[in-house]
Design an enzyme around this catalytic site. Structure first.
Site, PDB file in Angstrom:
ATOM      1  N   GLY A   8       0.840  -1.208   0.000  1.00  0.00           N
ATOM      2  CA  GLY A   8       0.000   0.000   0.000  1.00  0.00           C
ATOM      3  C   GLY A   8       0.864   1.242   0.000  1.00  0.00           C
ATOM      4  O   GLY A   8       0.527   2.253   0.621  1.00  0.00           O
ATOM      5  N   ALA A   9       1.987   1.181  -0.720  1.00  0.00           N
ATOM      6  CA  ALA A   9       3.006   2.229  -0.606  1.00  0.00           C
ATOM      7  C   ALA A   9       2.898   3.306  -1.687  1.00  0.00           C
ATOM      8  O   ALA A   9       3.786   4.141  -1.816  1.00  0.00           O
ATOM      9  CB  ALA A   9       4.398   1.594  -0.626  1.00  0.00           C
ATOM     10  N   ARG A  11       0.797   5.688  -1.739  1.00  0.00           N
ATOM     11  CA  ARG A  11       0.439   6.994  -1.154  1.00  0.00           C
ATOM     12  C   ARG A  11       0.370   6.901   0.363  1.00  0.00           C
ATOM     13  O   ARG A  11       0.547   5.826   0.938  1.00  0.00           O
ATOM     14  CB  ARG A  11      -0.882   7.510  -1.735  1.00  0.00           C
ATOM     15  N   ASP A  58      -2.090  -7.446  -5.500  1.00  0.00           N
ATOM     16  CA  ASP A  58      -3.280  -7.353  -4.644  1.00  0.00           C
ATOM     17  C   ASP A  58      -2.980  -8.219  -3.430  1.00  0.00           C
ATOM     18  O   ASP A  58      -2.908  -9.446  -3.541  1.00  0.00           O
ATOM     19  CB  ASP A  58      -4.507  -7.866  -5.402  1.00  0.00           C
ATOM     20  N   VAL A  59      -2.798  -7.592  -2.264  1.00  0.00           N
ATOM     21  CA  VAL A  59      -2.346  -8.361  -1.104  1.00  0.00           C
ATOM     22  C   VAL A  59      -3.370  -9.402  -0.638  1.00  0.00           C
ATOM     23  O   VAL A  59      -3.017 -10.329   0.096  1.00  0.00           O
ATOM     24  CB  VAL A  59      -1.959  -7.453   0.098  1.00  0.00           C
ATOM     25  N   SER A 137      -4.399   0.073  14.390  1.00  0.00           N
ATOM     26  CA  SER A 137      -5.069   1.384  14.453  1.00  0.00           C
ATOM     27  C   SER A 137      -5.653   1.561  15.848  1.00  0.00           C
ATOM     28  O   SER A 137      -5.977   0.575  16.528  1.00  0.00           O
ATOM     29  CB  SER A 137      -6.198   1.422  13.423  1.00  0.00           C
ATOM     30  N   TYR A 149     -13.479  -2.853  10.222  1.00  0.00           N
ATOM     31  CA  TYR A 149     -12.105  -2.332  10.313  1.00  0.00           C
ATOM     32  C   TYR A 149     -11.518  -2.562  11.709  1.00  0.00           C
ATOM     33  O   TYR A 149     -10.372  -2.981  11.859  1.00  0.00           O
ATOM     34  CB  TYR A 149     -12.155  -0.844   9.967  1.00  0.00           C
ATOM     35  N   ALA A 152     -10.628  -6.168  12.151  1.00  0.00           N
ATOM     36  CA  ALA A 152      -9.402  -6.510  11.411  1.00  0.00           C
ATOM     37  C   ALA A 152      -8.170  -5.944  12.125  1.00  0.00           C
ATOM     38  O   ALA A 152      -7.143  -6.627  12.252  1.00  0.00           O
ATOM     39  CB  ALA A 152      -9.474  -5.972   9.985  1.00  0.00           C
ATOM     40  N   LYS A 153      -8.259  -4.702  12.600  1.00  0.00           N
ATOM     41  CA  LYS A 153      -7.099  -4.074  13.231  1.00  0.00           C
ATOM     42  C   LYS A 153      -6.784  -4.697  14.595  1.00  0.00           C
ATOM     43  O   LYS A 153      -5.621  -4.766  15.002  1.00  0.00           O
ATOM     44  CB  LYS A 153      -7.319  -2.563  13.360  1.00  0.00           C
TER      45      LYS A 153
HETATM   46  P1  NAP Z   1      -4.458   5.292   2.020  1.00  0.00           P
HETATM   47  O1  NAP Z   1      -3.954   6.682   1.810  1.00  0.00           O
HETATM   48  O2  NAP Z   1      -5.860   4.970   1.666  1.00  0.00           O
HETATM   49  O3  NAP Z   1      -3.461   4.288   1.266  1.00  0.00           O
HETATM   50  C1  NAP Z   1      -3.696   2.901   1.281  1.00  0.00           C
HETATM   51  C2  NAP Z   1      -2.982   2.271   0.107  1.00  0.00           C
HETATM   52  O4  NAP Z   1      -3.252   0.854   0.143  1.00  0.00           O
HETATM   53  C3  NAP Z   1      -3.494   2.791  -1.243  1.00  0.00           C
HETATM   54  O5  NAP Z   1      -2.416   3.126  -2.082  1.00  0.00           O
HETATM   55  C4  NAP Z   1      -4.293   1.600  -1.781  1.00  0.00           C
HETATM   56  O6  NAP Z   1      -4.310   1.496  -3.186  1.00  0.00           O
HETATM   57  C5  NAP Z   1      -3.519   0.430  -1.195  1.00  0.00           C
HETATM   58  N1  NAP Z   1      -4.306  -0.799  -1.241  1.00  0.00           N
HETATM   59  C6  NAP Z   1      -5.632  -0.955  -0.969  1.00  0.00           C
HETATM   60  N2  NAP Z   1      -6.015  -2.227  -1.174  1.00  0.00           N
HETATM   61  C7  NAP Z   1      -4.904  -2.900  -1.573  1.00  0.00           C
HETATM   62  C8  NAP Z   1      -4.654  -4.251  -1.945  1.00  0.00           C
HETATM   63  N3  NAP Z   1      -5.636  -5.173  -1.941  1.00  0.00           N
HETATM   64  N4  NAP Z   1      -3.399  -4.602  -2.312  1.00  0.00           N
HETATM   65  C9  NAP Z   1      -2.402  -3.674  -2.340  1.00  0.00           C
HETATM   66  N5  NAP Z   1      -2.577  -2.386  -1.996  1.00  0.00           N
HETATM   67  C10 NAP Z   1      -3.816  -2.000  -1.630  1.00  0.00           C
HETATM   68  O7  NAP Z   1      -4.292   4.844   3.553  1.00  0.00           O
HETATM   69  P2  NAP Z   1      -3.379   5.420   4.758  1.00  0.00           P
HETATM   70  O8  NAP Z   1      -4.181   6.399   5.503  1.00  0.00           O
HETATM   71  O9  NAP Z   1      -2.017   5.762   4.245  1.00  0.00           O
HETATM   72  O10 NAP Z   1      -3.307   4.111   5.675  1.00  0.00           O
HETATM   73  C11 NAP Z   1      -2.258   3.158   5.591  1.00  0.00           C
HETATM   74  C12 NAP Z   1      -2.471   2.098   6.670  1.00  0.00           C
HETATM   75  O11 NAP Z   1      -2.522   2.727   7.951  1.00  0.00           O
HETATM   76  C13 NAP Z   1      -3.772   1.314   6.517  1.00  0.00           C
HETATM   77  O12 NAP Z   1      -3.574  -0.026   6.916  1.00  0.00           O
HETATM   78  C14 NAP Z   1      -4.686   2.016   7.483  1.00  0.00           C
HETATM   79  O13 NAP Z   1      -5.736   1.191   7.903  1.00  0.00           O
HETATM   80  C15 NAP Z   1      -3.737   2.375   8.598  1.00  0.00           C
HETATM   81  N6  NAP Z   1      -4.185   3.485   9.442  1.00  0.00           N
HETATM   82  C16 NAP Z   1      -4.402   4.728   8.919  1.00  0.00           C
HETATM   83  C17 NAP Z   1      -4.850   5.761   9.762  1.00  0.00           C
HETATM   84  C18 NAP Z   1      -5.105   7.166   9.267  1.00  0.00           C
HETATM   85  O14 NAP Z   1      -5.568   8.004  10.068  1.00  0.00           O
HETATM   86  N7  NAP Z   1      -4.841   7.488   8.021  1.00  0.00           N
HETATM   87  C19 NAP Z   1      -5.080   5.502  11.113  1.00  0.00           C
HETATM   88  C20 NAP Z   1      -4.855   4.210  11.597  1.00  0.00           C
HETATM   89  C21 NAP Z   1      -4.406   3.214  10.752  1.00  0.00           C
HETATM   90  P3  NAP Z   1      -5.485   2.192  -4.066  1.00  0.00           P
HETATM   91  O15 NAP Z   1      -5.234   3.652  -3.950  1.00  0.00           O
HETATM   92  O16 NAP Z   1      -5.265   1.669  -5.445  1.00  0.00           O
HETATM   93  O17 NAP Z   1      -6.774   1.752  -3.431  1.00  0.00           O
END
Ligand code: NAP
Length: 248
Positions: A8-9, A11, A58-59, A137, A149, A152-153
């Protein structure tokens, strides 16, 4: 140079983590659904003087994961660090949550982390050294509209602790980082779902955070960086909340 995989790198937190691990001296496999988006982040790392390559996977799909990890091992080097970061949201109150809302979230976060870890650990075992970091999370503690969510977390925390027990004797640590509110596209989507502007959601969240600011992806990348280091070898099976306070 050791190889690190970040899923998921393309963005958000994943991209910042890939950049940080490259700056720390790892060759980084930038893994995401879209090859072009992965390449874009990898090219940025290369321009900044780091070593990285983009990969698509796709993970939640076993064949896709196994093919990607094989390709990473052949082209970049056998992975010794794995950051399970890929994630999606399908928020809804329980009575409105569909089967597919549940299955999609559990598949990407939980099954995805399982598949990636199973594929990558063989390389770590062979090397006698490995670091696994799972993204949990504060929602693991419960959050309205996130039954899928948060389950899962929370599941990832149990997964992390079991990996620590099973793989610890082989020189591999497993830890989890549990972010609070971080400014990314994911939380921007949350604002839209709640009918708020992103600035309104940030203001609302900051009022609840003792550190009085929203988190940024680099805050999480710094925590992952610690767990990926050689010197963190006695820290195993832990969950580090990175939330500007003791919990979300
Ligand atoms: P994000 O901006 O939505 O980025 C997630 C990335 O994961 C996207 O590039 C997405 O690709 C990719 N992805 C989704 N499904 C996938 C799959 N099946 N295989 C491979 N890649 C996939 O999320 P983020 O905010 O950076 O969050 C990153 C992690 O931190 C997540 O696990 C999230 O649950 C966790 N987290 C985030 C927050 C927060 O406040 N942001 C808080 C707690 C935990 P697409 O763009 O193509 O969908």
């Amino acid at each position: 140079m050791k190889t690190a995989i970040v899923t998921g790198a393309a963005r958000g937190i994943g991209a910042a983590t890939a950049q940080r691990l490259a700056a720390d001296g790892f060759a980084v496999a930038v893994v995401d659904l879209d090859q072009a988006a992965s390449d874009h982040v990898a090219e940025g790392i290369s321009r900044a003087g780091g070593q990285a390559r983009g990969f698509s996977a796709d993970v939640s799909d076993a064949a896709s994961v196994d093919a990607a990890v094989d390709l990473i091992a052949e082209t970049l080097g056998a992975p010794q660090v794995l950051v399970n970061n890929a994630g999606v949201l399908r928020d809804n109150l329980l009575f409105k949550m569909s089967d597919s809302d549940w299955d999609t979230v559990v598949s990407v976060h939980l099954r995805g982390s399982f598949l990636m870890t199973r594929a990558a650990q063989q390389h770590m075992v062979k090397a006698g050294w490995g670091r696994i970091v799972n993204l949990s999370s504060t929602s693991a503690l419960g959050n309205r509209g996130q039954a899928n969510y948060s389950a899962a977390k929370a599941g990832l925390q149990g997964f992390t602790k079991t990996l620590a027990v099973e793989l610890g004797p082989l020189g591999i640590t497993a830890n989890a980082v549990a972010p609070g509110f971080i400014q990314t596209d994911m939380t921007r989507t949350t604002a839209e779902r709640m009918g708020l502007t992103f600035d309104q959601l940030i203001e609302h969240q900051v009022a609840l955070i003792p550190a009085k600011r929203a988190g940024v992806p680099e805050d999480i990348a710094a925590a992952v960086s610690f767990f990926a280091r050689d010197e963190s070898s006695f820290v195993n099976g832990q969950v580090l909340y990175v939330a500007g306070g003791p919990h979300g």
